[in-house]
Design a protein around this motif. Structure first.
Motif, PDB file in Angstrom:
ATOM      1  N   ALA A  62       0.826  -1.201  -0.109  1.00  0.00           N
ATOM      2  CA  ALA A  62       0.105  -0.090  -0.077  1.00  0.00           C
ATOM      3  C   ALA A  62       0.762   1.313   0.105  1.00  0.00           C
ATOM      4  CB  ALA A  62      -0.850   0.195   1.297  1.00  0.00           C
ATOM      5  N   THR A  63       1.946   1.194   0.436  1.00  0.00           N
ATOM      6  CA  THR A  63       2.798   2.588   0.437  1.00  0.00           C
ATOM      7  C   THR A  63       4.029   2.227   0.046  1.00  0.00           C
ATOM      8  OG1 THR A  63       3.684   1.820   2.850  1.00  0.00           O
ATOM      9  CG2 THR A  63       1.559   3.141   2.910  1.00  0.00           C
ATOM     10  N   SER A  64       4.724   1.207  -0.121  1.00  0.00           N
ATOM     11  CA  SER A  64       6.122   1.141  -0.623  1.00  0.00           C
ATOM     12  C   SER A  64       6.399   1.553  -1.796  1.00  0.00           C
ATOM     13  CB  SER A  64       6.679  -0.362  -0.468  1.00  0.00           C
ATOM     14  OG  SER A  64       6.528  -0.765   0.733  1.00  0.00           O
ATOM     15  N   ARG A  65       7.282   2.180  -2.450  1.00  0.00           N
ATOM     16  CA  ARG A  65       7.833   2.529  -3.598  1.00  0.00           C
ATOM     17  C   ARG A  65       8.740   1.515  -4.362  1.00  0.00           C
ATOM     18  NH1 ARG A  65       6.911   8.630  -4.766  1.00  0.00           N
ATOM     19  NH2 ARG A  65       9.060   8.349  -5.927  1.00  0.00           N
ATOM     20  N   VAL A  66       8.364   0.878  -5.418  1.00  0.00           N
ATOM     21  CA  VAL A  66       9.400  -0.048  -5.704  1.00  0.00           C
ATOM     22  C   VAL A  66       9.828   0.159  -7.106  1.00  0.00           C
ATOM     23  CG1 VAL A  66       9.545  -2.366  -6.610  1.00  0.00           C
ATOM     24  CG2 VAL A  66       8.148  -1.853  -4.578  1.00  0.00           C
ATOM     25  N   LEU A  67      11.264   0.211  -7.537  1.00  0.00           N
ATOM     26  CA  LEU A  67      11.774   0.479  -8.869  1.00  0.00           C
ATOM     27  C   LEU A  67      12.390  -0.720  -9.257  1.00  0.00           C
ATOM     28  CD1 LEU A  67      12.780   2.603 -10.944  1.00  0.00           C
ATOM     29  CD2 LEU A  67      15.004   2.895  -9.460  1.00  0.00           C
ATOM     30  N   GLU A  68      12.281  -0.906 -10.557  1.00  0.00           N
ATOM     31  CA  GLU A  68      12.819  -1.974 -11.367  1.00  0.00           C
ATOM     32  C   GLU A  68      13.630  -1.261 -12.379  1.00  0.00           C
ATOM     33  OE1 GLU A  68      12.028  -6.142 -13.626  1.00  0.00           O
ATOM     34  OE2 GLU A  68      10.877  -4.369 -14.229  1.00  0.00           O
ATOM     35  N   ILE A  69      14.683  -1.614 -12.413  1.00  0.00           N
ATOM     36  CA  ILE A  69      15.854  -1.104 -13.662  1.00  0.00           C
ATOM     37  C   ILE A  69      16.082  -2.272 -14.401  1.00  0.00           C
ATOM     38  CG2 ILE A  69      18.130  -0.274 -13.836  1.00  0.00           C
ATOM     39  CD1 ILE A  69      18.585   0.532 -11.110  1.00  0.00           C
ATOM     40  N   GLY A  70      15.620  -1.823 -15.910  1.00  0.00           N
ATOM     41  CA  GLY A  70      15.922  -2.515 -16.944  1.00  0.00           C
ATOM     42  C   GLY A  70      14.509  -3.195 -17.094  1.00  0.00           C
ATOM     43  N   THR A  71      13.470  -2.887 -17.515  1.00  0.00           N
ATOM     44  CA  THR A  71      12.193  -3.574 -17.596  1.00  0.00           C
ATOM     45  C   THR A  71      12.403  -4.495 -18.669  1.00  0.00           C
ATOM     46  OG1 THR A  71      11.308  -1.273 -17.229  1.00  0.00           O
ATOM     47  CG2 THR A  71       9.849  -2.964 -18.083  1.00  0.00           C
ATOM     48  N   GLY A  72      13.015  -4.120 -19.836  1.00  0.00           N
ATOM     49  CA  GLY A  72      12.997  -5.120 -21.078  1.00  0.00           C
ATOM     50  C   GLY A  72      11.695  -5.105 -21.906  1.00  0.00           C
ATOM     51  N   TRP A  73      11.799  -6.230 -22.459  1.00  0.00           N
ATOM     52  CA  TRP A  73      10.624  -6.606 -23.366  1.00  0.00           C
ATOM     53  C   TRP A  73       9.412  -6.909 -22.692  1.00  0.00           C
ATOM     54  CZ3 TRP A  73      12.072  -4.820 -28.026  1.00  0.00           C
ATOM     55  CH2 TRP A  73      13.629  -4.892 -28.160  1.00  0.00           C
ATOM     56  N   LEU A  74       9.475  -7.612 -21.678  1.00  0.00           N
ATOM     57  CA  LEU A  74       8.397  -8.170 -20.593  1.00  0.00           C
ATOM     58  C   LEU A  74       8.274  -7.668 -19.293  1.00  0.00           C
ATOM     59  CD1 LEU A  74       9.115 -11.767 -22.438  1.00  0.00           C
ATOM     60  CD2 LEU A  74       7.300 -10.166 -23.049  1.00  0.00           C
ATOM     61  N   PRO A  75       7.225  -7.145 -18.966  1.00  0.00           N
ATOM     62  CA  PRO A  75       7.044  -6.319 -17.866  1.00  0.00           C
ATOM     63  C   PRO A  75       6.629  -7.646 -16.395  1.00  0.00           C
ATOM     64  CG  PRO A  75       5.327  -5.721 -18.796  1.00  0.00           C
ATOM     65  CD  PRO A  75       6.461  -6.411 -19.694  1.00  0.00           C
ATOM     66  N   THR A  76       7.223  -8.555 -16.477  1.00  0.00           N
ATOM     67  CA  THR A  76       6.947  -9.728 -15.669  1.00  0.00           C
ATOM     68  C   THR A  76       7.034  -9.160 -13.982  1.00  0.00           C
ATOM     69  OG1 THR A  76       7.729 -11.371 -17.277  1.00  0.00           O
ATOM     70  CG2 THR A  76       7.215 -11.937 -15.044  1.00  0.00           C
ATOM     71  N   PHE A  77       7.818  -8.658 -13.691  1.00  0.00           N
ATOM     72  CA  PHE A  77       7.776  -8.268 -12.337  1.00  0.00           C
ATOM     73  C   PHE A  77       6.928  -7.063 -12.059  1.00  0.00           C
ATOM     74  CE2 PHE A  77      10.133  -6.096  -8.605  1.00  0.00           C
ATOM     75  CZ  PHE A  77       9.720  -6.983  -7.736  1.00  0.00           C
ATOM     76  N   PRO A  78       7.146  -5.964 -12.912  1.00  0.00           N
ATOM     77  CA  PRO A  78       6.185  -4.970 -12.476  1.00  0.00           C
ATOM     78  C   PRO A  78       4.550  -5.416 -12.435  1.00  0.00           C
ATOM     79  CG  PRO A  78       7.829  -4.237 -14.158  1.00  0.00           C
ATOM     80  CD  PRO A  78       7.930  -5.416 -13.892  1.00  0.00           C
ATOM     81  N   LEU A  79       4.408  -5.946 -13.463  1.00  0.00           N
ATOM     82  CA  LEU A  79       2.851  -6.552 -13.479  1.00  0.00           C
ATOM     83  C   LEU A  79       2.509  -7.660 -12.056  1.00  0.00           C
ATOM     84  CD1 LEU A  79       2.274  -7.223 -17.141  1.00  0.00           C
ATOM     85  CD2 LEU A  79       1.246  -5.511 -15.909  1.00  0.00           C
ATOM     86  N   SER A  80       3.674  -8.364 -11.800  1.00  0.00           N
ATOM     87  CA  SER A  80       3.180  -9.074 -10.617  1.00  0.00           C
ATOM     88  C   SER A  80       3.105  -8.455  -9.538  1.00  0.00           C
ATOM     89  CB  SER A  80       4.669 -10.177 -10.513  1.00  0.00           C
ATOM     90  OG  SER A  80       4.855 -11.179 -11.497  1.00  0.00           O
ATOM     91  N   LEU A  81       4.097  -7.327  -9.246  1.00  0.00           N
ATOM     92  CA  LEU A  81       3.672  -6.374  -8.220  1.00  0.00           C
ATOM     93  C   LEU A  81       2.292  -5.904  -8.184  1.00  0.00           C
ATOM     94  CD1 LEU A  81       7.032  -4.342  -8.352  1.00  0.00           C
ATOM     95  CD2 LEU A  81       6.338  -5.922  -6.390  1.00  0.00           C
ATOM     96  N   ALA A  82       1.983  -5.475  -9.167  1.00  0.00           N
ATOM     97  CA  ALA A  82       0.343  -4.783  -9.637  1.00  0.00           C
ATOM     98  C   ALA A  82      -0.460  -5.831  -9.209  1.00  0.00           C
ATOM     99  CB  ALA A  82       0.448  -4.378 -10.876  1.00  0.00           C
ATOM    100  N   LEU A  83      -0.086  -7.187  -9.512  1.00  0.00           N
ATOM    101  CA  LEU A  83      -1.209  -8.170  -9.210  1.00  0.00           C
ATOM    102  C   LEU A  83      -1.304  -8.356  -7.565  1.00  0.00           C
ATOM    103  CD1 LEU A  83      -0.136 -10.641 -12.067  1.00  0.00           C
ATOM    104  CD2 LEU A  83      -2.690  -9.420 -11.749  1.00  0.00           C
ATOM    105  N   ALA A  84      -0.291  -8.286  -6.993  1.00  0.00           N
ATOM    106  CA  ALA A  84      -0.419  -8.266  -5.717  1.00  0.00           C
ATOM    107  C   ALA A  84      -0.559  -7.091  -4.860  1.00  0.00           C
ATOM    108  CB  ALA A  84       1.497  -8.499  -5.170  1.00  0.00           C
ATOM    109  N   GLY A  85      -1.087  -6.078  -5.647  1.00  0.00           N
ATOM    110  CA  GLY A  85      -1.578  -4.964  -4.936  1.00  0.00           C
ATOM    111  C   GLY A  85      -0.808  -3.746  -4.787  1.00  0.00           C
ATOM    112  N   PHE A  86       0.340  -3.878  -5.118  1.00  0.00           N
ATOM    113  CA  PHE A  86       1.268  -2.668  -5.093  1.00  0.00           C
ATOM    114  C   PHE A  86       0.956  -1.903  -5.971  1.00  0.00           C
ATOM    115  CE2 PHE A  86       3.984  -6.013  -3.272  1.00  0.00           C
ATOM    116  CZ  PHE A  86       4.872  -5.272  -2.476  1.00  0.00           C
ATOM    117  N   ARG A  87       1.034  -0.493  -5.367  1.00  0.00           N
ATOM    118  CA  ARG A  87       0.529   0.968  -6.011  1.00  0.00           C
ATOM    119  C   ARG A  87       1.542   1.877  -6.376  1.00  0.00           C
ATOM    120  NH1 ARG A  87      -3.472   1.265  -0.881  1.00  0.00           N
ATOM    121  NH2 ARG A  87      -4.935  -0.443  -1.357  1.00  0.00           N
ATOM    122  N   ASN A  88       2.739   1.860  -6.054  1.00  0.00           N
ATOM    123  CA  ASN A  88       3.890   2.739  -6.477  1.00  0.00           C
ATOM    124  C   ASN A  88       4.889   1.899  -7.285  1.00  0.00           C
ATOM    125  OD1 ASN A  88       2.448   5.205  -5.059  1.00  0.00           O
ATOM    126  ND2 ASN A  88       2.934   3.827  -3.305  1.00  0.00           N
TER     127      ASN A  88
END
Length: 177
Positions: A62-88
């Motif tokens: 709900a409150t954490s800000r997460v940065l992924e460096i190097g998204t690449g072609w497939l945003p697996t980690f950012p979308l997984s974060l969103a599925l888990a309810g991350f907002r930032n």
């Protein structure tokens, strides 16, 4: 493919006119964009481990800000974060590799992972499925997922102040450095 050879090819393409488009063509026809196995493999190998470690140190969706460096072609980690309810969720690339079709394809491939126990560190099964359906119905999945994608962007020059992020992560970037 040997990571050194791949890195040399990608470095060469990155400085050539039309090289990014050529790299995309090669990825679609010979690389990780050929099948969804790269998505589910990245989920199993990376996301599950990162989620377990994030839960252990108390990262709050709900409150954490997460940065992924190097998204690449497939945003697996950012979308997984969103599925888990991350907002930032912030994700950056030196080159603009991400395409809307690949975002949608990644989300659809993650459907097979929705019931994985790693999501339960942050959300209920029902919440994960509801987040999936909400994003899938959206025309702009990244916006619906609260993911801010910046490219071209040098992660060393974002202007974020020290301490403004709760987690910075990167996978599969060293072959490009």
């Amino acid at each position: 493919m040997n990571w050194k050879a791949k890195g040399l090819i990608q470095r060469t393409l990155s400085v050539l006119p039309g090289g990014v488009s050529c790299n995309h063509f090669l990825q679609k026809n010979f690389g990780q964009l050929r099948s969804d196995s790269a998505i589910t493999s990245a989920f199993q190998a990376d996301v599950t481990v990162l989620f377990e470690r994030m839960a252990r140190v108390g990262i709050d969706p709900a409150t954490s800000r997460v940065l992924e460096i190097g998204t690449g072609w497939l945003p697996t980690f950012p979308l997984s974060l969103a599925l888990a309810g991350f907002r930032n969720i912030y994700t950056v690339d030196i080159q603009p590799h991400l395409r809307e079709a690949a975002v949608r394809r990644t989300l659809m491939a993650l459907n097979a992972c929705l019931d994985h126990p790693c999501f339960q560190y942050f959300a209920t099964r029902e919440q994960v499925h509801a987040n999936y359906e909400r994003m899938l119905r959206s025309e702009n999945i990244l916006a619906a997922a609260n993911i801010i994608y910046s490219a071209p962007c040098n992660a060393a020059a974002t202007g974020w102040k020290p301490g403004s992020l709760d987690l910075i992560t990167s996978n599969n970037v060293f072959e490009h450095v």
